[in-house]
Design a protein around this motif. Structure first.
Motif, PDB file in Angstrom:
ATOM      1  N   GLU A 160       0.828  -1.206   0.000  1.00 33.10           N
ATOM      2  CA  GLU A 160       0.000   0.000   0.000  1.00 33.10           C
ATOM      3  C   GLU A 160       0.863   1.257   0.000  1.00 33.10           C
ATOM      4  O   GLU A 160       0.611   2.209  -0.765  1.00 33.10           O
ATOM      5  CB  GLU A 160      -0.896  -0.024   1.243  1.00 33.10           C
ATOM      6  CG  GLU A 160      -1.971   1.035   1.278  1.00 33.10           C
ATOM      7  CD  GLU A 160      -2.860   0.905   2.492  1.00 33.10           C
ATOM      8  OE1 GLU A 160      -3.882   1.614   2.536  1.00 33.10           O
ATOM      9  OE2 GLU A 160      -2.553   0.112   3.412  1.00 33.10           O
ATOM     10  N   THR A 162       3.973   1.544  -1.028  1.00 34.14           N
ATOM     11  CA  THR A 162       4.668   1.653  -2.322  1.00 34.14           C
ATOM     12  C   THR A 162       3.724   2.174  -3.397  1.00 34.14           C
ATOM     13  O   THR A 162       4.100   3.025  -4.219  1.00 34.14           O
ATOM     14  CB  THR A 162       5.229   0.275  -2.729  1.00 34.14           C
ATOM     15  OG1 THR A 162       6.160  -0.177  -1.746  1.00 34.14           O
ATOM     16  CG2 THR A 162       5.932   0.357  -4.080  1.00 34.14           C
ATOM     17  N   TRP A 163       2.492   1.690  -3.379  1.00 40.02           N
ATOM     18  CA  TRP A 163       1.506   2.131  -4.363  1.00 40.02           C
ATOM     19  C   TRP A 163       1.258   3.634  -4.261  1.00 40.02           C
ATOM     20  O   TRP A 163       1.330   4.359  -5.253  1.00 40.02           O
ATOM     21  CB  TRP A 163       0.204   1.360  -4.167  1.00 40.02           C
ATOM     22  CG  TRP A 163      -0.907   1.787  -5.089  1.00 40.02           C
ATOM     23  CD1 TRP A 163      -1.979   2.561  -4.782  1.00 40.02           C
ATOM     24  CD2 TRP A 163      -1.045   1.454  -6.473  1.00 40.02           C
ATOM     25  NE1 TRP A 163      -2.785   2.739  -5.872  1.00 40.02           N
ATOM     26  CE2 TRP A 163      -2.235   2.072  -6.932  1.00 40.02           C
ATOM     27  CE3 TRP A 163      -0.290   0.699  -7.368  1.00 40.02           C
ATOM     28  CZ2 TRP A 163      -2.680   1.948  -8.242  1.00 40.02           C
ATOM     29  CZ3 TRP A 163      -0.733   0.578  -8.680  1.00 40.02           C
ATOM     30  CH2 TRP A 163      -1.912   1.202  -9.098  1.00 40.02           C
ATOM     31  N   TRP A 164       0.999   4.113  -3.060  1.00 43.58           N
ATOM     32  CA  TRP A 164       0.685   5.532  -2.913  1.00 43.58           C
ATOM     33  C   TRP A 164       1.917   6.414  -3.092  1.00 43.58           C
ATOM     34  O   TRP A 164       1.782   7.576  -3.494  1.00 43.58           O
ATOM     35  CB  TRP A 164       0.028   5.794  -1.557  1.00 43.58           C
ATOM     36  CG  TRP A 164      -1.372   5.278  -1.483  1.00 43.58           C
ATOM     37  CD1 TRP A 164      -1.865   4.330  -0.652  1.00 43.58           C
ATOM     38  CD2 TRP A 164      -2.466   5.672  -2.312  1.00 43.58           C
ATOM     39  NE1 TRP A 164      -3.197   4.095  -0.896  1.00 43.58           N
ATOM     40  CE2 TRP A 164      -3.597   4.922  -1.919  1.00 43.58           C
ATOM     41  CE3 TRP A 164      -2.616   6.579  -3.358  1.00 43.58           C
ATOM     42  CZ2 TRP A 164      -4.845   5.051  -2.523  1.00 43.58           C
ATOM     43  CZ3 TRP A 164      -3.859   6.720  -3.953  1.00 43.58           C
ATOM     44  CH2 TRP A 164      -4.952   5.965  -3.543  1.00 43.58           C
ATOM     45  N   THR A 166       3.962   5.913  -5.381  1.00 43.39           N
ATOM     46  CA  THR A 166       4.109   5.967  -6.847  1.00 43.39           C
ATOM     47  C   THR A 166       2.937   6.699  -7.499  1.00 43.39           C
ATOM     48  O   THR A 166       3.116   7.583  -8.335  1.00 43.39           O
ATOM     49  CB  THR A 166       4.197   4.541  -7.412  1.00 43.39           C
ATOM     50  OG1 THR A 166       5.274   3.850  -6.776  1.00 43.39           O
ATOM     51  CG2 THR A 166       4.449   4.577  -8.920  1.00 43.39           C
ATOM     52  N   ASP A 173      -5.105   7.039  -8.979  1.00 45.09           N
ATOM     53  CA  ASP A 173      -5.424   5.646  -8.673  1.00 45.09           C
ATOM     54  C   ASP A 173      -6.652   5.201  -9.461  1.00 45.09           C
ATOM     55  O   ASP A 173      -6.658   4.132 -10.079  1.00 45.09           O
ATOM     56  CB  ASP A 173      -5.670   5.518  -7.165  1.00 45.09           C
ATOM     57  CG  ASP A 173      -6.168   4.151  -6.770  1.00 45.09           C
ATOM     58  OD1 ASP A 173      -5.387   3.186  -6.845  1.00 45.09           O
ATOM     59  OD2 ASP A 173      -7.352   4.040  -6.365  1.00 45.09           O
TER      60      ASP A 173
END
Length: 223
Positions: A160, A162-164, A166, A173
């Protein structure tokens, strides 16, 4: 007539408080929040404290000491009170753990690389083990259940974060999810029916995954 102190610059000069382990840990947490583990160094920490690097070693022996202390400090943000039955206690603590790891993204990198033996970490572990033991687990099954729940939360939050880091914004999103959903509809129809990639509710997904693991644990309880 003697000169008054209020006419001099030193009347307004605020003396920096002497270093302490508490100040060092507070600054270390702030530095880790800003720069992550890779950007952390004793020199950078000293600069944040406006102190000499060597002066830090009067209070800690090494950089690793500081990382251990900083990690236990933020673990202390997790509530260690019981909240009803064993399952509610586990859900409450792991939900809080996720929130704390979201505030301090560097935690995931440290929790898997060092023993968690500080006072706050031990308090958290006592509650965790006690709740599952009270439910009826013991021995290898208890250890495995603790591991499964811990690794689920650590892995979920690491992904989570890492996703945010990026994607950065909810709008970005949603755009990516919409593009992936259209691609699957055109190129993998069967997968598109099962993989609801357009659903970006991280909170709900986290709790649903946690419930599935807890259902499995509950199914193994004696009786």
């Amino acid at each position: 007539m003697p000169e008054s102190i209020w006419f001099r610059d030193d009347a307004r000069r605020v003396r920096r408080p002497r270093l302490s382990r508490e100040r060092i840990v507070e600054a270390a947490v702030a530095l880790l929040d800003a720069e992550g583990v890779n950007g952390f160094s004793m020199r950078a920490l000293a600069a944040r404290l406006r102190a000499g690097t060597m002066s830090l070693y009067e209070y800690v022996k090494s950089k690793e000491d500081v990382l251990d202390l900083a990690l236990d400090e933020v673990i202390g943000e997790i509530d260690t009170e019981e909240h009803g039955a064993w399952r509610q206690t586990i859900v409450h603590q792991l939900t809080q753990s996720r929130q704390v790891m979201r505030r301090h993204p560097w935690m995931a990198a440290l929790t898997g690389t060092r023993p968690l033996l500080g006072p706050n970490a031990l308090a958290r572990s006592r509650l965790f083990y006690s709740a599952l033991a009270a439910a009826g687990l013991s021995g290898p099954a208890l250890t495995a259940a603790v591991g499964a729940l811990t690794y689920y939360v650590n892995g979920y939050v690491a992904a989570e974060n890492t996703w945010w880091a990026t994607v950065r914004t909810p709008d970005a999103d949603a755009e990516i999810r919409e593009r992936v959903a259209r691609f699957l509809e055109d190129n993998a129809t069967e997968l598109s029916r099962h993989a609801h990639v357009d659903d970006g509710d991280f909170d709900r997904h986290f709790l649903l995954g946690l419930d599935i693991i807890l259902d499995g644990i509950e199914a193994r309880l004696p009786g």
